[in-house]
Design a protein around this motif. Sequence first.
Motif, mmCIF file in Angstrom:
data_model
loop_
_atom_site.group_PDB
_atom_site.id
_atom_site.type_symbol
_atom_site.label_atom_id
_atom_site.label_comp_id
_atom_site.label_asym_id
_atom_site.label_seq_id
_atom_site.Cartn_x
_atom_site.Cartn_y
_atom_site.Cartn_z
ATOM 1 N N SER A 1 -6.593 11.351 70.662
ATOM 2 C CA SER A 1 -5.645 12.316 71.207
ATOM 3 C C SER A 1 -6.309 13.673 71.391
ATOM 4 O O SER A 1 -7.358 13.963 70.811
ATOM 5 C CB SER A 1 -4.432 12.472 70.274
ATOM 6 N N VAL A 2 -5.679 14.494 72.199
ATOM 7 C CA VAL A 2 -6.088 15.880 72.430
ATOM 8 C C VAL A 2 -4.877 16.759 72.125
ATOM 9 O O VAL A 2 -3.771 16.497 72.633
ATOM 10 C CB VAL A 2 -6.567 16.100 73.876
ATOM 11 N N ARG A 3 -5.090 17.789 71.295
ATOM 12 C CA ARG A 3 -4.003 18.685 70.906
ATOM 13 C C ARG A 3 -4.338 20.112 71.306
ATOM 14 O O ARG A 3 -5.467 20.568 71.128
ATOM 15 C CB ARG A 3 -3.767 18.626 69.398
ATOM 16 N N LEU A 4 -3.354 20.801 71.831
ATOM 17 C CA LEU A 4 -3.458 22.230 72.126
ATOM 18 C C LEU A 4 -2.484 22.944 71.197
ATOM 19 O O LEU A 4 -1.270 22.721 71.276
ATOM 20 C CB LEU A 4 -3.121 22.509 73.586
ATOM 21 N N VAL A 5 -3.046 23.777 70.289
ATOM 22 C CA VAL A 5 -2.229 24.414 69.260
ATOM 23 C C VAL A 5 -2.327 25.931 69.421
ATOM 24 O O VAL A 5 -3.423 26.480 69.555
ATOM 25 C CB VAL A 5 -2.698 23.998 67.847
ATOM 26 N N ALA A 6 -1.170 26.608 69.377
ATOM 27 C CA ALA A 6 -1.098 28.069 69.378
ATOM 28 C C ALA A 6 -0.237 28.472 68.180
ATOM 29 O O ALA A 6 0.985 28.299 68.199
ATOM 30 C CB ALA A 6 -0.509 28.588 70.676
ATOM 31 N N ALA A 7 -0.871 28.970 67.133
ATOM 32 C CA ALA A 7 -0.175 29.313 65.892
ATOM 33 C C ALA A 7 -0.240 30.817 65.664
ATOM 34 O O ALA A 7 -1.281 31.440 65.841
ATOM 35 C CB ALA A 7 -0.794 28.572 64.707
ATOM 36 N N VAL A 8 0.896 31.385 65.276
ATOM 37 C CA VAL A 8 0.988 32.822 65.015
ATOM 38 C C VAL A 8 0.641 33.082 63.552
ATOM 39 O O VAL A 8 1.214 32.462 62.650
ATOM 40 C CB VAL A 8 2.387 33.360 65.341
ATOM 41 N N HIS A 9 -0.291 33.998 63.309
ATOM 42 C CA HIS A 9 -0.696 34.392 61.959
ATOM 43 C C HIS A 9 -0.600 35.913 61.872
ATOM 44 O O HIS A 9 -1.446 36.632 62.422
ATOM 45 C CB HIS A 9 -2.127 33.950 61.653
ATOM 46 N N ALA A 10 0.438 36.407 61.190
ATOM 47 C CA ALA A 10 0.612 37.849 60.982
ATOM 48 C C ALA A 10 0.569 38.580 62.324
ATOM 49 O O ALA A 10 1.454 38.425 63.155
ATOM 50 C CB ALA A 10 -0.436 38.382 60.013
ATOM 51 N N ASP A 11 -0.503 39.346 62.570
ATOM 52 C CA ASP A 11 -0.583 40.166 63.775
ATOM 53 C C ASP A 11 -1.509 39.574 64.832
ATOM 54 O O ASP A 11 -1.921 40.273 65.755
ATOM 55 C CB ASP A 11 -1.066 41.575 63.414
ATOM 56 N N HIS A 12 -1.859 38.299 64.730
ATOM 57 C CA HIS A 12 -2.713 37.688 65.743
ATOM 58 C C HIS A 12 -2.301 36.232 65.945
ATOM 59 O O HIS A 12 -1.531 35.672 65.152
ATOM 60 C CB HIS A 12 -4.188 37.769 65.340
ATOM 61 N N VAL A 13 -2.802 35.643 67.024
ATOM 62 C CA VAL A 13 -2.492 34.255 67.381
ATOM 63 C C VAL A 13 -3.788 33.464 67.389
ATOM 64 O O VAL A 13 -4.813 33.911 67.935
ATOM 65 C CB VAL A 13 -1.807 34.175 68.759
ATOM 66 N N ARG A 14 -3.748 32.281 66.794
ATOM 67 C CA ARG A 14 -4.912 31.398 66.757
ATOM 68 C C ARG A 14 -4.696 30.241 67.724
ATOM 69 O O ARG A 14 -3.744 29.479 67.591
ATOM 70 C CB ARG A 14 -5.127 30.867 65.347
ATOM 71 N N LEU A 15 -5.583 30.136 68.718
ATOM 72 C CA LEU A 15 -5.532 29.060 69.705
ATOM 73 C C LEU A 15 -6.622 28.062 69.372
ATOM 74 O O LEU A 15 -7.775 28.440 69.118
ATOM 75 C CB LEU A 15 -5.733 29.604 71.116
ATOM 76 N N ALA A 16 -6.285 26.777 69.380
ATOM 77 C CA ALA A 16 -7.247 25.739 69.024
ATOM 78 C C ALA A 16 -7.023 24.530 69.901
ATOM 79 O O ALA A 16 -5.901 24.203 70.283
ATOM 80 C CB ALA A 16 -7.113 25.355 67.545
ATOM 81 N N VAL A 17 -8.114 23.840 70.230
ATOM 82 C CA VAL A 17 -8.075 22.600 71.014
ATOM 83 C C VAL A 17 -8.702 21.511 70.155
ATOM 84 O O VAL A 17 -9.842 21.679 69.691
ATOM 85 C CB VAL A 17 -8.829 22.729 72.345
#
Length: 336
Positions: free
Chosen positions: A320-336
């Motif tokens: 599988s392929v996942r596109l994740v956008a998670a909010v952490h405090a004052d920034h956003v973490r984008l991961a594939v």
Amino acid sequence: MTYIVWGQVPLPLVALWAAALAAVLFTRMAYALRLLSVEPADARPALSRMTGFAFANGAVTGASMPLFFHALSFEGQALLTMVLVCWSAGGVSTAAAHARAFYAFVGPTLVPAAAVWAMTGSLQNIILGVLILMFGLIQIFFVRDNERVVRESFSIRYDNARLMKALEAERQEAALARDRAEDANRAKSRFLAAASHDLRQPLHALSLYSAVLKLRATDPNTGEIAEQISKASSALTALVDSLLDISKLDAGAIHPELRPFDLRKFVERIGADFRPLAEQKGLAFSVETSDAEVLSDPVLLERVLRNLLDNAVKYTRDGSVRLVAAVHADHVRLAV
């Protein structure tokens, strides 16, 4: 020495011997100070002169034995001999760097003492004279080894200095070559960034012509050929765009334009474009995002994410392929 012979040896003789010794010592000291103030171009003549001073010092020191020995009591003779032996031993540390100077000193210092004791005729005194000579030989061997160690240490030091100099020269050459390569790479990047329009224009024209050819195709084969030309043109355009983007980054021609945008809509739109590609390869595709408004350059960020997703879909064989956008405090973490 004066304390030993005081009151037993005529004072003029002691004064003459002391004056001779002082003259040798002060002359050697003056010469050594001159060498320290003005370094000679060739050290060999200076070493020869210092060896001569060492011989003169040993001769005057050793002369005390035949001059004072017979006028002294047995205790004074033994004490005088002890002083001479210790005096010669002290020369080991001062002459360790140049053994010849010690050889020139120890011989005239100890040989007269050994000869005076042996000439008394007593077997015990002859043995004592032999022991004095053996002590001198041991000192000679010791000084010879010390000189070898000193020479080797200086040789290692000079070798290290030459090595450090060579390494520094190589480092400077490598740094210069690196700077030249970086300058050439920046020049290349600036050229490609400046020529991006000229490089994209023929590809754009090819895409338009292939589209027109597909619309005006009179038979299925011509339409298929036009379709393949259009796909190849699109792939080539995407490749050229990526190369030009990298060149622009290297040349510093790309400047982020920050503006707020909706994270969920942004991520879901990109995921929707890659979901069919993943499903065609039999891969599961999922998107995980959050409701948030972020401040960034959406164009550059989208290009980065599309490159990552394109590689993920292209090089993932199964799974599988996942596109994740998670909010952490004052920034956003984008991961594939």
